[in-house]
Design a protein around this motif. Sequence first.
Motif, PDB file in Angstrom:
ATOM      1  N   LEU A   4      10.169  36.366 -23.682  1.00  0.00           N
ATOM      2  CA  LEU A   4      10.952  36.787 -22.520  1.00  0.00           C
ATOM      3  C   LEU A   4      10.390  38.044 -21.860  1.00  0.00           C
ATOM      4  N   LYS A   7      11.147  39.319 -18.135  1.00  0.00           N
ATOM      5  CA  LYS A   7      12.371  38.710 -17.621  1.00  0.00           C
ATOM      6  C   LYS A   7      13.504  39.735 -17.612  1.00  0.00           C
ATOM      7  N   ARG A   8      14.254  39.753 -16.512  1.00  0.00           N
ATOM      8  CA  ARG A   8      15.474  40.567 -16.459  1.00  0.00           C
ATOM      9  C   ARG A   8      16.663  39.629 -16.428  1.00  0.00           C
ATOM     10  N   ALA A  34      12.935  40.914 -23.166  1.00  0.00           N
ATOM     11  CA  ALA A  34      13.780  40.875 -21.979  1.00  0.00           C
ATOM     12  C   ALA A  34      14.373  42.245 -21.678  1.00  0.00           C
TER      13      ALA A  34
END
Length: 425
Positions: A4, A7-8, A34
């Motif tokens: 991840l 990724k936000r 993330a």
Amino acid sequence: MADLTGKRIVVGMTGGVAAYKTAELVRRMMDEGATVDVVMTEAATKFITPVTMQALSGRPVFVDPWDPRVPNNMAHIDLSRGADAILVVPASTNFMARVAHGFADDLLATLCVARACPLLMVPAMNREMWGNPATQRNAAQLRADGIVLLGPVDGDQACGEVGSGRMMEPHDVLQELIAFFQPKPLQGVRVLITAGPTAEPIDPVRVLTNVSSGKMGYAIARAAREAGADVTLVSGPTALATPRGVLRIDAHSARDMMSAVMGETPRADVFIAVAAVADWRVAEASAQKIKKTAGEPPTLSFVQNPDILATVAALPGGPYCVGFAAETEHLDQHATEKRQRKGIPLLVGNLAQDALGADDTTLILYDDQGRHPLPRQSKLAAARELIAQVARRLPAGRVPTLAARPAPGSPSAVPSAPPSPLSLP
């Protein structure tokens, strides 16, 4: 690189005792790279505090739609802009109903209505609440609107009852979230995979087997499912957990595996033979335990097992076949000869001493154009790269579902009642 990274994710929390699982999930999401922003409803704060979620995420937690920390007082707009997804976990009965009908009466609901990114929900509720016709209508409406529902699952519930409505475990939600972001080059393609060792009986307590762990085959099954495929895994004896969304059929001996494969082959578009199938079996396995004696050890006679890959490859109009060769020496020579002997378009080779039982591997792809080495990497990363290669190599028109596959993100890509929770909204 973690799955991840970059990724936000906006994690929305609604009121429910399963909120404690979200704390673990947020931590695991961050382990995968993330950035996590947490938004809570007032009801959620009755079960777990914003302070806890801020400590776990390392970022401010939002509850109030008029939060003065947002300069323009538009948290419901700003939080979703630049987010890769909103994940509501747990998603209560009430919250699902509100979103299904377009309510925007708190920060999280307004955020979902005003979003500019995909929305996923992880339902968690009592079994009667999940089974209620109104809830089922709302769930169907959410799916029709392109919202992905992950779960719920069957199991024990906080109320003491047992049934469907339990929230998925954090590690399963994480796996689904990772899969959601993977490319879908095999959407709708039916993939049949073999994995693990076989065990050939000598007597009721002894078998002939090998040291295959099944890790590579299971990684390929997961990667194929992440790529959108409908995956069936025929597995020899292993201690591995079945990848989520994969249908597993257990097989013990080579003949068991052959029977299972031939039963599934008519429905397969792609066959990937990863299992380390025993080449031979004992001609006459003893019905009773062979006793140890002071004299010579017993003499065993062997016969050859069926060649599963060659049999499938020879089928008229059969699936696109991919083989595996684990060698201890002269890999290029043996792999090339095996591919030609089996009559298959693609064979994957590796050195057994470097791969069996390990968590990483070095794969070399062999086809009509020669050898194509892949870098040493985790088995899951190698599996994803292999699946991408298979998707690119499938002959045009061989798999009808490929031509009919909708583009990711198009309205037709979202089924009204999806067989898999990984369809892109």
